[in-house]
Motif scaffolding. Structure first.
Motif, mmCIF file in Angstrom:
data_model
loop_
_atom_site.group_PDB
_atom_site.id
_atom_site.type_symbol
_atom_site.label_atom_id
_atom_site.label_comp_id
_atom_site.label_asym_id
_atom_site.label_seq_id
_atom_site.Cartn_x
_atom_site.Cartn_y
_atom_site.Cartn_z
ATOM 1 N N ILE A 138 40.835 41.808 46.093
ATOM 2 C CA ILE A 138 40.099 40.578 46.384
ATOM 3 C C ILE A 138 39.523 40.624 47.790
ATOM 4 C CG2 ILE A 138 40.327 38.087 46.697
ATOM 5 C CD1 ILE A 138 42.437 38.163 44.428
ATOM 6 N N MET A 140 38.672 43.218 49.424
ATOM 7 C CA MET A 140 37.545 44.164 49.409
ATOM 8 C C MET A 140 36.298 43.495 48.855
ATOM 9 S SD MET A 140 38.089 47.252 50.562
ATOM 10 C CE MET A 140 36.730 48.118 49.775
ATOM 11 N N GLN A 141 36.510 42.585 47.905
ATOM 12 C CA GLN A 141 35.368 41.989 47.236
ATOM 13 C C GLN A 141 34.659 40.938 48.072
ATOM 14 O OE1 GLN A 141 37.187 42.109 42.913
ATOM 15 N NE2 GLN A 141 35.448 40.735 42.974
ATOM 16 N N PHE A 142 35.410 40.212 48.886
ATOM 17 C CA PHE A 142 34.709 39.108 49.538
ATOM 18 C C PHE A 142 34.895 39.016 51.042
ATOM 19 C CE2 PHE A 142 38.743 37.078 49.143
ATOM 20 C CZ PHE A 142 38.780 36.108 50.109
ATOM 21 N N LYS A 143 35.607 39.955 51.626
ATOM 22 C CA LYS A 143 35.693 39.926 53.077
ATOM 23 C C LYS A 143 34.815 41.015 53.664
ATOM 24 C CE LYS A 143 40.238 37.844 53.649
ATOM 25 N NZ LYS A 143 41.595 38.000 54.193
ATOM 26 N N THR A 144 34.344 40.772 54.885
ATOM 27 C CA THR A 144 33.572 41.795 55.580
ATOM 28 C C THR A 144 34.530 42.857 56.100
ATOM 29 O OG1 THR A 144 33.776 40.715 57.719
ATOM 30 C CG2 THR A 144 31.923 40.057 56.342
ATOM 31 N N GLN A 147 36.497 41.663 59.044
ATOM 32 C CA GLN A 147 37.635 40.805 58.701
ATOM 33 C C GLN A 147 38.812 41.625 58.179
ATOM 34 O OE1 GLN A 147 35.406 38.136 56.110
ATOM 35 N NE2 GLN A 147 36.183 36.391 57.270
ATOM 36 N N ARG B 62 32.598 31.669 50.620
ATOM 37 C CA ARG B 62 31.288 31.598 49.970
ATOM 38 C C ARG B 62 31.436 31.537 48.446
ATOM 39 N NH1 ARG B 62 29.544 37.956 50.711
ATOM 40 N NH2 ARG B 62 31.444 38.631 51.720
ATOM 41 N N VAL B 65 35.440 34.183 43.829
ATOM 42 C CA VAL B 65 35.360 35.626 43.610
ATOM 43 C C VAL B 65 36.036 35.976 42.290
ATOM 44 C CG1 VAL B 65 35.881 37.884 44.559
ATOM 45 C CG2 VAL B 65 35.670 35.911 46.070
ATOM 46 N N PHE B 67 37.710 38.383 39.976
ATOM 47 C CA PHE B 67 38.314 39.710 40.175
ATOM 48 C C PHE B 67 38.868 40.306 38.898
ATOM 49 C CE2 PHE B 67 42.742 38.402 40.039
ATOM 50 C CZ PHE B 67 42.715 37.083 40.462
ATOM 51 N N MET B 140 35.986 50.298 44.245
ATOM 52 C CA MET B 140 35.366 49.417 45.241
ATOM 53 C C MET B 140 35.257 50.125 46.581
ATOM 54 S SD MET B 140 34.465 46.368 44.231
ATOM 55 C CE MET B 140 34.380 45.509 45.809
ATOM 56 N N SER B 170 29.799 38.935 41.230
ATOM 57 C CA SER B 170 30.995 38.648 42.014
ATOM 58 C C SER B 170 32.080 39.689 41.749
ATOM 59 C CB SER B 170 31.503 37.255 41.650
ATOM 60 O OG SER B 170 32.768 37.025 42.189
ATOM 61 N N GLY B 173 31.489 42.746 43.534
ATOM 62 C CA GLY B 173 31.572 42.602 44.989
ATOM 63 C C GLY B 173 30.221 42.499 45.659
#
Lengths: 187, 187
Positions: A138, A140-144, A147, B62, B65, B67, B140, B170, B173
């Motif tokens: 998770i 990996m999917q939505f954090k920069t 972060q 945002r 997500v 997953f 990912m 989503s 990613g």
DNA sequence: CTCTCTTTTTATCATTTGTAAAATTTTTTG
DNA sequence: CAAAAAATTTTACAAATGATAAAAAGAGAG
């Protein structure tokens, strides 16, 4: 970390079951750079880390991808081998001299079949690994990347001093150059 | 897919244990858009999907997500609740009208404690989820968004026709716009 | 069929990340 | 300590992705 303490990390075990497990455990030491698990094999051994750091990685087009770090108290197994009995896709190597508790996968399998407490202990162990993996997915999917680096810094700061940055970068899913940029920004 | 077949997907069960499991299962149907699992709760129910598609998602700055997608034959549980007994971070909602087999988590927990075959069955179930999650995490980390999309297309092509692209994006990613660009390139 | 609402695509520009090569720093070794 | 090797950072440029807004396409209701 002693073996009793490690086993209890995942789920409490009645004394008899704990002793049954420990009876199959022996201690080994390996130097830095030793391959504990190789991909393409059905692994016959699993380990608990008494001290030291290891990394799990998988082959890819552009070099290898580190997807897990193991440290004191963690279990080292080829999940793929362990769960499906098929050859695994993961390598595991020591990043420091390591002191390990060793156990034959077959022995553990027998214990799972005969001792319900150990079977449930093993279930909890895998479950905890699953949650950690899911949380990482998770993130990996939505954090920069920045972060994720900050999270790593606050979560396991010692890792940064003990592991080469190329592996950290790979673990974060970015290149070493990109990691270097992030580190420069933070300074 | 019938319940017998679903249970066998994870690990063979002796007839007695299978029946013991099935005795606690009931069937439910939900319309599209129904929330099966909500975050912040300790979930008391788990499901096996007889037909339909669901998605698991987690809240983020945002939006949400996605997953995980679950389809026919898959298990739906809040892993966090299930493993740690703590409130989960995941929501699960139906994306189509779904036909589900339902079971109380507490009943399953009792079966784990009393039936070693079921305990080992549960261990295998979690293990298989773990491998899938780990493989996704690795993809990912080192595959491009386009490769991940192509993998999804070849792996579960039906998903693309049954799920809105915003959730697919989503899951991969990336943003919906970026996915649209990738789709345009491929055409 | 037409209108409305949702989903998907397109276009623009800013930002992030990747690649390759060189420069610098740190570590290892003799 | 000095030389060599390894690890890390920097630079410059290219490619990928994100944010935003608007247009186009599709789905459903009356």
């Amino acid at each position: 970390m002693e073996i009793d303490e490690i086993l209890e990390r995942f789920h409490p075990l009645p004394p008899g079951s704990r002793e049954a497990l420990i009876a199959h455990v022996s201690e080994v030491k390996y130097p830095k750079g030793h391959a504990l698990i190789r991909s393409g094999r059905v692994e016959k051994t699993l380990y608990f880390i008494r001290s030291g750091i290891v990394r799990a990685y998988s082959d890819a087009d552009r070099g290898d991808v580190t997807f897990w770090f193991g440290k004191e108290g963690d279990v080292v197994i080829s999940m793929k081998s362990y769960v499906s009995g098929q050859p695994g896709y993961e390598h595991v190597e020591t990043l420091e001299a390591c002191d390990l508790y060793q156990m034959r996968a077959q022995d553990l399998e027998s214990l799972f079949a005969s001792d319900i407490h150990i079977a449930n202990w093993g279930r909890k162990l895998i479950g905890q690994e699953l949650i950690k993996t899911e949380e990482r997915l998770i993130s990996m999917q939505f954090k920069t990347a920045q972060q994720r680096y900050l999270d790593l810094m606050s979560g396991t700061p010692d890792l940064l001093h003990r592991v080469p940055l190329c592996h950290i970068a790979s673990y974060l899913g970015i290149t070493q150059v990109s990691l270097s940029r992030i580190r420069a920004e933070i300074r």
